[in-house]
Design a protein around this motif. Structure first.
Motif, PDB file in Angstrom:
ATOM      1  N   ALA A   1       0.864  -1.061   0.026  1.00 29.31           N
ATOM      2  CA  ALA A   1      -0.136  -0.061   0.198  1.00 29.31           C
ATOM      3  C   ALA A   1       1.088   1.117  -0.119  1.00 29.31           C
ATOM      4  N   LEU A   2       2.060   1.368   0.717  1.00 28.50           N
ATOM      5  CA  LEU A   2       2.993   2.584   0.797  1.00 28.50           C
ATOM      6  C   LEU A   2       3.780   2.597  -0.547  1.00 28.50           C
ATOM      7  N   MET A   3       3.859   1.585  -1.006  1.00 26.10           N
ATOM      8  CA  MET A   3       4.489   1.530  -2.424  1.00 26.10           C
ATOM      9  C   MET A   3       3.545   2.171  -3.783  1.00 26.10           C
ATOM     10  N   GLN A   4       2.226   1.917  -3.425  1.00 26.51           N
ATOM     11  CA  GLN A   4       1.308   2.336  -4.429  1.00 26.51           C
ATOM     12  C   GLN A   4       1.149   3.841  -4.226  1.00 26.51           C
ATOM     13  N   LYS A   5       1.049   4.110  -2.965  1.00 20.87           N
ATOM     14  CA  LYS A   5       0.828   5.598  -2.679  1.00 20.87           C
ATOM     15  C   LYS A   5       1.939   6.567  -2.727  1.00 20.87           C
ATOM     16  N   TYR A   6       3.193   6.035  -2.509  1.00 17.00           N
ATOM     17  CA  TYR A   6       4.221   6.892  -2.591  1.00 17.00           C
ATOM     18  C   TYR A   6       5.660   6.121  -3.461  1.00 17.00           C
ATOM     19  N   TYR A   7       4.955   5.758  -4.620  1.00 17.84           N
ATOM     20  CA  TYR A   7       5.712   4.860  -5.284  1.00 17.84           C
ATOM     21  C   TYR A   7       7.288   5.551  -5.778  1.00 17.84           C
ATOM     22  N   ASP A   8       7.128   6.852  -6.102  1.00 21.45           N
ATOM     23  CA  ASP A   8       8.398   7.589  -6.495  1.00 21.45           C
ATOM     24  C   ASP A   8       9.178   8.253  -5.268  1.00 21.45           C
TER      25      ASP A   8
ATOM     26  N   VAL B   1      10.838   2.186   6.713  1.00 22.76           N
ATOM     27  CA  VAL B   1      10.212   2.888   5.722  1.00 22.76           C
ATOM     28  C   VAL B   1      10.505   4.284   5.699  1.00 22.76           C
ATOM     29  N   ALA B   2      11.034   4.667   4.594  1.00 31.29           N
ATOM     30  CA  ALA B   2      11.433   6.071   4.558  1.00 31.29           C
ATOM     31  C   ALA B   2      10.623   6.699   3.399  1.00 31.29           C
ATOM     32  N   VAL B   3      10.060   7.852   3.479  1.00 32.70           N
ATOM     33  CA  VAL B   3       9.357   8.367   2.849  1.00 32.70           C
ATOM     34  C   VAL B   3       9.828   9.936   2.509  1.00 32.70           C
ATOM     35  N   ARG B   4      10.272  10.360   1.080  1.00 35.10           N
ATOM     36  CA  ARG B   4      11.033  11.685   1.125  1.00 35.10           C
ATOM     37  C   ARG B   4       9.582  12.542   1.073  1.00 35.10           C
ATOM     38  N   ILE B   5      10.072  13.776   1.594  1.00 32.31           N
ATOM     39  CA  ILE B   5       9.348  14.897   1.986  1.00 32.31           C
ATOM     40  C   ILE B   5       9.266  15.933   0.725  1.00 32.31           C
ATOM     41  N   LYS B   6       7.949  15.953   0.010  1.00 35.23           N
ATOM     42  CA  LYS B   6       7.847  17.117  -1.230  1.00 35.23           C
ATOM     43  C   LYS B   6       8.245  18.374  -0.573  1.00 35.23           C
ATOM     44  N   LYS B   7       8.503  19.360  -1.546  1.00 35.10           N
ATOM     45  CA  LYS B   7       8.770  20.733  -1.180  1.00 35.10           C
ATOM     46  C   LYS B   7       7.537  21.301  -0.969  1.00 35.10           C
ATOM     47  N   GLY B   8       7.447  21.901   0.301  1.00 34.59           N
ATOM     48  CA  GLY B   8       6.259  22.711   0.647  1.00 34.59           C
ATOM     49  C   GLY B   8       5.405  21.836   1.686  1.00 34.59           C
ATOM     50  N   GLU B   9       5.639  20.429   1.636  1.00 44.21           N
ATOM     51  CA  GLU B   9       4.936  19.474   2.374  1.00 44.21           C
ATOM     52  C   GLU B   9       5.269  19.467   3.761  1.00 44.21           C
TER      53      GLU B   9
ATOM     54  N   SER C   1       5.752  17.872   7.435  1.00 43.38           N
ATOM     55  CA  SER C   1       6.158  16.572   7.691  1.00 43.38           C
ATOM     56  C   SER C   1       4.998  15.993   8.774  1.00 43.38           C
ATOM     57  N   VAL C   2       4.435  16.704   9.326  1.00 41.41           N
ATOM     58  CA  VAL C   2       3.285  16.272  10.143  1.00 41.41           C
ATOM     59  C   VAL C   2       2.023  15.843   9.557  1.00 41.41           C
ATOM     60  N   GLU C   3       2.034  16.296   8.211  1.00 42.43           N
ATOM     61  CA  GLU C   3       0.832  15.836   7.278  1.00 42.43           C
ATOM     62  C   GLU C   3       1.424  14.477   6.696  1.00 42.43           C
ATOM     63  N   LEU C   4       2.656  14.298   6.363  1.00 39.57           N
ATOM     64  CA  LEU C   4       2.980  13.112   5.644  1.00 39.57           C
ATOM     65  C   LEU C   4       3.004  12.046   6.896  1.00 39.57           C
ATOM     66  N   MET C   5       3.496  12.381   7.984  1.00 45.35           N
ATOM     67  CA  MET C   5       3.403  11.602   9.014  1.00 45.35           C
ATOM     68  C   MET C   5       2.101  10.805   9.326  1.00 45.35           C
ATOM     69  N   ARG C   6       1.090  11.824   9.337  1.00 46.10           N
ATOM     70  CA  ARG C   6      -0.487  11.210   9.632  1.00 46.10           C
ATOM     71  C   ARG C   6      -0.818  10.435   8.348  1.00 46.10           C
ATOM     72  N   GLU C   7      -0.422  10.632   7.083  1.00 48.14           N
ATOM     73  CA  GLU C   7      -0.831   9.814   5.997  1.00 48.14           C
ATOM     74  C   GLU C   7      -0.158   8.532   5.998  1.00 48.14           C
ATOM     75  N   VAL C   8       1.123   8.425   6.320  1.00 50.12           N
ATOM     76  CA  VAL C   8       1.768   7.208   6.570  1.00 50.12           C
ATOM     77  C   VAL C   8       1.165   6.293   7.321  1.00 50.12           C
ATOM     78  N   ILE C   9       0.909   7.005   8.520  1.00 51.23           N
ATOM     79  CA  ILE C   9       0.746   6.181   9.761  1.00 51.23           C
ATOM     80  C   ILE C   9      -0.875   5.445   9.290  1.00 51.23           C
ATOM     81  N   ALA C  10      -1.474   6.390   8.641  1.00 53.18           N
ATOM     82  CA  ALA C  10      -3.070   6.016   8.267  1.00 53.18           C
ATOM     83  C   ALA C  10      -2.952   4.816   7.382  1.00 53.18           C
ATOM     84  N   VAL C  11      -1.876   4.885   6.420  1.00 58.49           N
ATOM     85  CA  VAL C  11      -1.640   3.485   5.606  1.00 58.49           C
ATOM     86  C   VAL C  11      -1.243   2.257   6.335  1.00 58.49           C
ATOM     87  N   PHE C  12      -0.367   2.754   7.289  1.00 56.24           N
ATOM     88  CA  PHE C  12       0.021   1.620   8.087  1.00 56.24           C
ATOM     89  C   PHE C  12      -1.218   0.900   9.013  1.00 56.24           C
TER      90      PHE C  12
END
Length: 96
Positions: free
Chosen positions: A50-57, A70-78, A80-91
């Motif tokens: 699921a993480l690969m599908q959502k954050y494939y690149d 699991v490491a997910v690169r933070i996009k410019k302007g994103e 980190s707390v929002e990305l953390m929330r999304e990744v934890i929701a996928v887990f």
């Protein structure tokens, strides 16, 4: 007294997310080199897929030997707390 500062609300939110993460077997979350690292007791295949599908690149992971992460690169302007929330929701959505 008014509303609490946004920075305080973000800290509280991050703390609640870390509690949820702990329940899911995520022992540590750190930010380094422009990515969030989630150290996991043992990731399962559904979570990784699921993480690969959502954050494939934007994703890298080590599922061969401890410490697993699991490491997910933070996009410019994103935020980190929002990305953390999304990744934890996928887990959470794919926990066994």
């Amino acid at each position: 007294f008014g509303d609490p500062p946004k920075s305080l609300l973000n800290l509280i939110d991050a703390s609640l997310l870390r509690n949820t993460a702990g329940r899911l077997g995520i022992s540590e979350i750190s930010q380094k080199r422009g990515a969030l690292f989630f150290y996991v007791t043992q990731p399962n295949a559904k979570q990784l897929q699921a993480l690969m599908q959502k954050y494939y690149d934007r994703i890298a992971f080590n599922d061969r030997e401890a410490p697993y992460f699991v490491a997910v690169r933070i996009k410019k302007g994103e935020l980190s707390v929002e990305l953390m929330r999304e990744v934890i929701a996928v887990f959470d959505a794919h926990a066994e």
